[in-house]
Enzyme design. Structure first.
Site, PDB file in Angstrom:
ATOM      1  N   LYS A  41      17.491 -89.972 -40.395  1.00 65.46           N
ATOM      2  CA  LYS A  41      18.177 -91.809 -39.577  1.00 65.46           C
ATOM      3  C   LYS A  41      16.973 -92.358 -40.428  1.00 65.46           C
ATOM      4  O   LYS A  41      15.558 -92.167 -40.299  1.00 65.46           O
ATOM      5  CB  LYS A  41      18.215 -91.485 -38.400  1.00 65.46           C
ATOM      6  CG  LYS A  41      18.846 -92.276 -37.629  1.00 65.46           C
ATOM      7  CD  LYS A  41      19.851 -91.889 -36.225  1.00 65.46           C
ATOM      8  CE  LYS A  41      19.866 -92.769 -35.493  1.00 65.46           C
ATOM      9  NZ  LYS A  41      20.199 -92.990 -34.587  1.00 65.46           N
ATOM     10  N   ARG A  90      27.555 -96.256 -20.730  1.00 65.89           N
ATOM     11  CA  ARG A  90      27.965 -97.627 -20.228  1.00 65.89           C
ATOM     12  C   ARG A  90      29.259 -98.533 -20.519  1.00 65.89           C
ATOM     13  O   ARG A  90      29.853 -97.159 -21.443  1.00 65.89           O
ATOM     14  CB  ARG A  90      27.293 -98.942 -22.071  1.00 65.89           C
ATOM     15  CG  ARG A  90      25.620 -99.230 -21.684  1.00 65.89           C
ATOM     16  CD  ARG A  90      25.029 -99.240 -22.715  1.00 65.89           C
ATOM     17  NE  ARG A  90      25.200 -98.321 -24.094  1.00 65.89           N
ATOM     18  CZ  ARG A  90      24.570 -98.323 -25.630  1.00 65.89           C
ATOM     19  NH1 ARG A  90      23.823 -99.102 -25.511  1.00 65.89           N
ATOM     20  NH2 ARG A  90      24.522 -96.742 -25.521  1.00 65.89           N
TER      21      ARG A  90
HETATM   22  P1  ADP Z   1      21.397 -92.172 -29.002  1.00 58.66           P
HETATM   23  O1  ADP Z   1      20.909 -93.140 -30.252  1.00 58.66           O
HETATM   24  O2  ADP Z   1      21.231 -91.018 -28.968  1.00 58.66           O
HETATM   25  O3  ADP Z   1      23.056 -93.284 -28.009  1.00 58.66           O
HETATM   26  P2  ADP Z   1      20.367 -94.591 -27.266  1.00 58.66           P
HETATM   27  O4  ADP Z   1      18.373 -94.077 -26.959  1.00 58.66           O
HETATM   28  O5  ADP Z   1      20.475 -95.432 -27.399  1.00 58.66           O
HETATM   29  O6  ADP Z   1      20.298 -92.515 -27.820  1.00 58.66           O
HETATM   30  O7  ADP Z   1      20.349 -93.851 -25.986  1.00 58.66           O
HETATM   31  C1  ADP Z   1      20.232 -92.899 -24.841  1.00 58.66           C
HETATM   32  C2  ADP Z   1      21.081 -92.617 -23.463  1.00 58.66           C
HETATM   33  O8  ADP Z   1      21.207 -93.765 -22.799  1.00 58.66           O
HETATM   34  C3  ADP Z   1      22.784 -92.390 -24.229  1.00 58.66           C
HETATM   35  O9  ADP Z   1      23.170 -91.794 -23.476  1.00 58.66           O
HETATM   36  C4  ADP Z   1      23.008 -93.603 -23.833  1.00 58.66           C
HETATM   37  O10 ADP Z   1      24.870 -94.128 -23.556  1.00 58.66           O
HETATM   38  C5  ADP Z   1      22.070 -94.615 -22.967  1.00 58.66           C
HETATM   39  N1  ADP Z   1      21.850 -96.310 -23.044  1.00 58.66           N
HETATM   40  C6  ADP Z   1      21.138 -96.834 -23.917  1.00 58.66           C
HETATM   41  N2  ADP Z   1      21.787 -98.010 -23.308  1.00 58.66           N
HETATM   42  C7  ADP Z   1      21.906 -98.132 -22.156  1.00 58.66           C
HETATM   43  C8  ADP Z   1      22.148 -98.958 -21.521  1.00 58.66           C
HETATM   44  N3  ADP Z   1      22.243 -99.883 -21.366  1.00 58.66           N
HETATM   45  N4  ADP Z   1      22.230 -98.692 -19.745  1.00 58.66           N
HETATM   46  C9  ADP Z   1      22.616 -97.670 -19.738  1.00 58.66           C
HETATM   47  N5  ADP Z   1      22.450 -96.434 -20.422  1.00 58.66           N
HETATM   48  C10 ADP Z   1      21.917 -96.643 -21.106  1.00 58.66           C
END
Ligand code: ADP
Length: 165
Positions: A41, A90
């Site tokens: 990635k 979310r």
């Molecule tokens: P990935 O690329 O594995 O989805 P992220 O870093 O984007 O990883 O997200 C990690 C976790 O945090 C996931 O479970 C995602 O749904 C959650 N997450 C991301 N943004 C938010 C947010 N704004 N509020 C709550 N949870 C979130």
């Protein structure tokens, strides 16, 4: 000691992530925010930058640690003796992806456990990709990311934008 892992890309960490971290840290003895680094990635921020931003953002939370893994998450969790993985949900769009993710991890390790926390309503439409996009277009991201990393993220976005022009 009960230990949980919050896995993700954190490219970059947002206030939505930090909200989940703050709430999850109250429910366990130790919480490890673990960057799951996928070599296939392409990330916007380097692994070192993402780790540094998480470390700064969680410095005030005494039972939270930042780490990373290049391997399988279930293996990382076993190595650390984690009882469960914490994930944030979310709006409604995350559900299908998270269901697939849990099912896959349960196939890899039948003992795998995941705990889901609902995103706060004010963060329900916030994602790392939105921060990158708004930031690139010169919008205000100061309320979307932890204050201690705002300047760093802004600088990097500006530098990348200038590079591309
Ligand atoms: P990935 O690329 O594995 O989805 P992220 O870093 O984007 O990883 O997200 C990690 C976790 O945090 C996931 O479970 C995602 O749904 C959650 N997450 C991301 N943004 C938010 C947010 N704004 N509020 C709550 N949870 C979130």
């Amino acid at each position: 000691m009960k230990l949980m892992v919050y896995p993700g890309s954190f490219d970059p960490i947002t206030v939505g992530h930090l909200d989940i971290i703050t709430r999850a840290a109250k429910m366990t003895d130790k919480l490890i925010v673990a960057i799951m680094n996928n070599s296939e990635k392409k990330y916007f921020f380097t692994l070192e930058e993402r780790l540094e931003m998480i470390r700064k953002s969680v410095a005030h939370l005494k039972n939270v640690e930042a780490d990373f893994s290049d391997g399988l998450m279930v293996e990382y969790m076993k190595k650390r003796g984690a009882a469960a993985a914490v994930r944030g949900l979310r709006a409604i769009t995350d559900f299908e992806y998270e269901l697939q993710w849990v099912t896959l991890n349960q196939k890899l390790d039948p003992d795998f456990q995941a705990l889901f926390m609902m995103a706060s309503s004010e963060n329900s439409f916030l994602s790392s990709s939105i921060v990158r996009e708004i930031g690139r277009l010169g919008g205000d991201i100061s309320k979307m990311v932890p204050a201690c990393v705002h300047g760093f993220i802004k600088e990097k976005l500006t530098a990348e934008k200038n590079k591309g022009e």
